[in-house]
Design a protein around this motif. Structure first.
Motif, mmCIF file in Angstrom:
data_model
loop_
_atom_site.group_PDB
_atom_site.id
_atom_site.type_symbol
_atom_site.label_atom_id
_atom_site.label_comp_id
_atom_site.label_asym_id
_atom_site.label_seq_id
_atom_site.Cartn_x
_atom_site.Cartn_y
_atom_site.Cartn_z
ATOM 1 N N HIS A 119 0.843 -1.190 0.000
ATOM 2 C CA HIS A 119 0.000 0.000 0.000
ATOM 3 C C HIS A 119 0.881 1.244 0.000
ATOM 4 N N LEU A 120 0.438 2.258 -0.728
ATOM 5 C CA LEU A 120 1.170 3.524 -0.763
ATOM 6 C C LEU A 120 0.492 4.534 0.149
ATOM 7 N N HIS A 121 1.281 5.111 1.055
ATOM 8 C CA HIS A 121 0.819 6.127 1.991
ATOM 9 C C HIS A 121 1.306 7.474 1.460
ATOM 10 N N VAL A 122 0.365 8.391 1.245
ATOM 11 C CA VAL A 122 0.691 9.689 0.647
ATOM 12 C C VAL A 122 0.322 10.795 1.615
ATOM 13 N N VAL A 123 1.290 11.660 1.911
ATOM 14 C CA VAL A 123 1.070 12.820 2.769
ATOM 15 C C VAL A 123 0.595 13.974 1.898
ATOM 16 N N ASP A 124 -0.490 14.625 2.311
ATOM 17 C CA ASP A 124 -0.971 15.808 1.607
ATOM 18 C C ASP A 124 -0.847 17.006 2.536
ATOM 19 N N ALA A 125 -0.057 17.996 2.124
ATOM 20 C CA ALA A 125 0.261 19.138 2.974
ATOM 21 C C ALA A 125 -0.913 20.099 3.147
ATOM 22 N N VAL A 126 -1.844 20.139 2.229
ATOM 23 C CA VAL A 126 -2.995 21.021 2.375
ATOM 24 C C VAL A 126 -4.099 20.347 3.186
ATOM 25 N N PHE A 127 -4.329 19.063 2.951
ATOM 26 C CA PHE A 127 -5.355 18.329 3.696
ATOM 27 C C PHE A 127 -4.892 17.972 5.104
ATOM 28 N N ASN A 129 -3.194 15.389 6.059
ATOM 29 C CA ASN A 129 -3.513 13.995 6.330
ATOM 30 C C ASN A 129 -2.611 13.044 5.565
ATOM 31 N N VAL A 130 -2.849 11.768 5.798
ATOM 32 C CA VAL A 130 -2.196 10.691 5.068
ATOM 33 C C VAL A 130 -3.302 9.873 4.419
ATOM 34 N N GLN A 131 -3.147 9.599 3.123
ATOM 35 C CA GLN A 131 -4.105 8.764 2.410
ATOM 36 C C GLN A 131 -3.401 7.477 2.005
ATOM 37 N N LEU A 141 -7.975 4.215 3.008
ATOM 38 C CA LEU A 141 -8.097 4.884 4.290
ATOM 39 C C LEU A 141 -7.459 6.251 4.195
ATOM 40 N N ASN A 142 -7.999 7.215 4.917
ATOM 41 C CA ASN A 142 -7.260 8.456 5.128
ATOM 42 C C ASN A 142 -7.337 8.758 6.613
#
Length: 186
Positions: A119-127, A129-131, A141-142
């Protein structure tokens, strides 16, 4: 001597922004040149791939890079609001993500890391969160939200998943790194 660099890597680089290692190769994202440079661990240039654009294998200011357990290269293509995945030689395999303001979309993807299940975990700096996405690019999941409490973020911009399933997320404006644990598939 302590503190003295052994060597530096400058070949084919203008603005290096991300770094990952797989075996005897280093993968370096260069945001200004919109590419990934591949070197050996002694800094010898081997190859590069990518150019500016929005198509497969093209980048718009890539920022971070990581590798998964199979040696695939995962690149945060930040201003194209997507993640691209390549084989160990830089051949395009897949991409996912689009600009948006809801789960499964990105506003400013920063870091990417793979867990032991692929699974790839992606950090979003505006949201803030981690998706988490599976290998079919489906959102699983986020987690996280804006704030200062544990599990909340303020401009997260990098993620690493260690061999012992610990997830490290840089929480830039909260001046900390938060550590979580990946529990795996049920």
């Amino acid at each position: 001597e302590k503190g003295k660099p052994r060597f530096e890597i400058t070949n084919e680089l203008s603005r290096p922004s991300g770094l990952a290692r797989w075996g005897d190769k280093l993968y370096i994202t260069d945001s200004q040149l919109h590419q990934v440079v591949i070197c050996d661990v002694r800094g010898q240039f081997l190859s590069k791939f990518g150019r500016r654009g929005g198509g497969p294998g093209e980048f718009n200011f890539p920022t971070h890079v990581s590798t998964d357990s199979a040696g695939r290269i995962c690149v945060t293509d930040s201003l194209n609001n997507r993640i691209q995945v390549f084989d160990a030689n830089g051949q395009f395999l897949r991409a996912f993500g689009t600009v948006g303001d809801g789960p499964g979309t990105f506003s400013r993807p920063k870091g990417v890391a793979a867990d032991r299940d692929g699974h790839l975990h992606v950090v979003d700096a505006v949201f803030d969160n981690v998706q988490v996405f599976d290998e079919q690019n489906r959102l699983l999941l986020n987690w996280g939200e804006g704030g200062e409490a544990p599990g909340q973020f303020w401009l997260p911009n990098a993620i690493v998943i260690g061999r012992t399933d610990q997830i490290y997320v840089t929480d830039c404006y909260n001046h900390r790194i938060q550590v979580f644990r990946y529990l795996g598939k049920p």
